[in-house]
Design an enzyme around this catalytic site. Structure first.
Site, short mmCIF file in Angstrom:
data_model
loop_
_atom_site.label_atom_id
_atom_site.label_comp_id
_atom_site.label_asym_id
_atom_site.label_seq_id
_atom_site.Cartn_x
_atom_site.Cartn_y
_atom_site.Cartn_z
N HIS A 1 30.50 10.83 -25.12
CA HIS A 1 31.35 10.86 -26.18
C HIS A 1 32.80 10.06 -25.87
O HIS A 1 33.18 9.53 -26.64
CB HIS A 1 31.89 12.69 -26.39
CG HIS A 1 30.70 13.62 -26.57
ND1 HIS A 1 30.25 13.56 -28.24
CD2 HIS A 1 29.94 14.23 -26.09
CE1 HIS A 1 29.34 14.42 -28.31
NE2 HIS A 1 29.00 14.83 -26.98
C1 BDR Z 1 33.93 16.68 -26.25
O1 BDR Z 1 33.75 18.06 -25.98
C2 BDR Z 1 33.89 17.90 -24.41
O2 BDR Z 1 33.36 18.94 -23.84
C3 BDR Z 1 33.47 16.61 -23.97
O3 BDR Z 1 34.26 16.11 -22.96
C4 BDR Z 1 33.94 15.64 -25.18
O4 BDR Z 1 35.38 15.23 -24.98
C5 BDR Z 1 32.69 16.36 -27.16
O5 BDR Z 1 32.61 17.34 -28.39
#
Ligand code: BDR
Ligand code: CA
Length: 343
Positions: A265
Site C-alpha cells: 500500500h
Molecule cells: C494502510 O493501513 C496500514 O495498516 C498500512 O500501513 C497502510 O498505510 C492500508 O490500508
C-alpha cells in the site's frame, strides 16, 4: 548528462511494515530528497510510531551502499482529531505487536565489532524530539512551497493539524500523495472504510478538502500491488531482515486472503510521487463520511458521469483507479539493490 532535479519530500507515517518498506523505497530513490519523516498514531501508538520511524531510518541508513544525508524523524499526534481511540486489533495481526514484525526485538545497542544483523540501529542520529510533526509540515510547506511533495501513508491527523495551523501553507505545496480510502472497493478496516481514513475520518475530510493538490492512492490500486514472498527468498543479510520484517504481514495475507505476499500500500504512494504515470487517475470530489453509523470512514468518490467537470467552488482530488503493477514491482525491487546485503 545534467543531473535530474530531486524532489524535496516529507513522509508522514505510522510505521508499520509497509510504511518501513515505503521509507526503504524513498531512501533508495535518487529522484527524492527526503527532508523529514513525521510520525502519527495509527498502526501503533504515536510514541511507538516515532521510535519505529527512528529505528527504520537509521537501520536503512546503515545498509545504504552510497550513504546519503538521513532525514530527521519527528513525533506527532497521539489522538484522532475527532477524539476516540484507534482500534488496533487488525494492526496487531498484520504488523505484529511492535508494528515492525519484532524485527528489532532481538537486537542489541550499537557496539564496535558486533555484526550488523545483531545490532540495534543508533536512533540518536535521526531522533528529533523538540519539534512536533504538524509544525514541521507547516514550516517545510512554507519554506519550499510548490517544490515540496508530501507523502502521507498513515492516518491524516498530523496533516489536518497542519491545515488548522496554516491552511494556505498546505494549499501551496506541489503535491500531497495520500495512501488512503477507496473509490469502488470495500474497506479493509470495516466493510466500508480503509484503515488510514477509518482511524481519523475528521482529519481525512479536512485534508481532502483543504485546497491542496491531492492524489489519492486508495485500495482500488494498492490491492493490486502485491510483492510475492518468493521475491524475498535468498539474498544477503538485508534481504533476510526484510523477510523477518514482513513475516506477520504474509501470515495475515495467507490466512485472510489466500495471498502469499505483502500488499505494498504505502510503497505505491511513494512510487506514484516519483512516477505519476504509474497510476491512472480520475479528478473527482472526495467526501469522507464522519457520522457514527456503519459507513464511518468511507471515502465517497463522486463517480457519476460529468462529476469530473471543473466546478470552481468544489475541490477535486486525483483519485487513482488504474495502476501498472508490473512496472511498479520492477521499480520497487530494482531500488532495493541500493542496500548492502540485498543480494
Ligand atoms: C494502510 O493501513 C496500514 O495498516 C498500512 O500501513 C497502510 O498505510 C492500508 O490500508
Ligand atoms: Ca501506513
Amino acid at each position: 548528462m545534467a543531473k535530474k532535479k530531486q524532489i524535496p519530500t516529507l513522509i508522514d507515517c505510522d510505521p508499520g511494515i509497509d510504511d518501513a518498506l515505503a521509507i526503504a523505497l524513498a531512501l533508495a530513490s535518487p529522484e527524492l530528497d527526503l527532508r523529514a519523516i513525521t510520525t502519527v498514531n495509527g498502526n501503533v501508538p504515536a510514541r511507538w510510531a516515532y521510535r519505529n520511524g527512528c529505528r527504520v531510518v537509521s537501520f536503512l541508513g546503515m545498509h545504504l551502499r552510497s550513504p546519503r544525508p538521513l532525514p530527521a524523524v519527528y513525533p506527532g499526534a497521539g489522538r484522532p482529531l475527532g477524539g476516540g481511540r484507534v482500534d488496533r486489533k487488525i494492526s496487531v495481526s498484520i504488523h505484529g505487536e511492535d508494528g515492525l514484525g519484532d524485527l528489532f526485538r532481538k537486537r542489541k545497542p550499537p557496539a564496535p565489532g558486533l555484526p550488523n544483523k545483531n545490532r540495534l540501529p543508533d536512533e540518536s542520529r535521526v531522533a528529533s524530539q523538540g519539534i512536533e510533526s504538524s509544525q514541521v509540515i507547516v514550516s517545510l510547506s512554507r519554506s519550499l512551497g510548490s517544490a515540496l511533495s508530501i507523502i502521507a501513508i498513515g492516518p491524516l491527523t498530523n496533516l489536518a493539524l497542519a491545515v488548522r495551523r496554516d491552511r494556505m501553507a498546505l494549499a501551496g505545496v506541489g503535491r500531497i500523495v495520500v495512501m488512503g480510502g477507496a473509490a469502488q472497493m470495500p474497506g479493509n478496516a470495516s466493510s466500508t472504510a480503509e484503515f488510514n481514513v477509518h482511524c481519523d475520518p475528521e482529519a481525512a475530510e479536512l485534508v481532502m478538502n483543504c485546497g491542496a493538490p491531492i492524489t489519492m492512492i486508495g485500495l482500488d490500486v494498492t490491492r493490486r500491488a502485491v510483492l510475492p514472498s518468493r521475491s524475498l527468498r535468498g539474498g544477503g543479510e538485508f534481504r533476510g531482515a526484510l523477510r523477518d520484517l514482513v513475516r506477520p504481514y504474509i501470515g495475515f495475507s495467507k490466512r485472510r486472503r489466500g495471498v502469499d505476499g505483502v500488499t505494498l500500500h504505502d510503497p505505491l504512494a511513494v512510487a506514484a510521487a516519483m512516477e505519476p504515470g504509474l497510476v491512472g487517475c480520475l479528478r473527482r470530489k472526495v467526501s469522507v463520511e464522519c457520522g457514527n453509523g456503519p459507513a464511518r470512514g468511507m471515502t465517497v468518490v463522486d463517480l457519476r458521469p460529468g462529476a469530473g467537470a471543473p466546478v470552481s467552488h468544489t475541490r477535486r482530488v486525483e483519485v487513482a483507479m488504474e495502476v501498472d503493477e508490473k512496472r511498479f514491482l520492477r521499480l520497487f525491487l530494482s531500488r532495493l539493490r541500493a542496500y548492502r546485503g540485498w543480494s
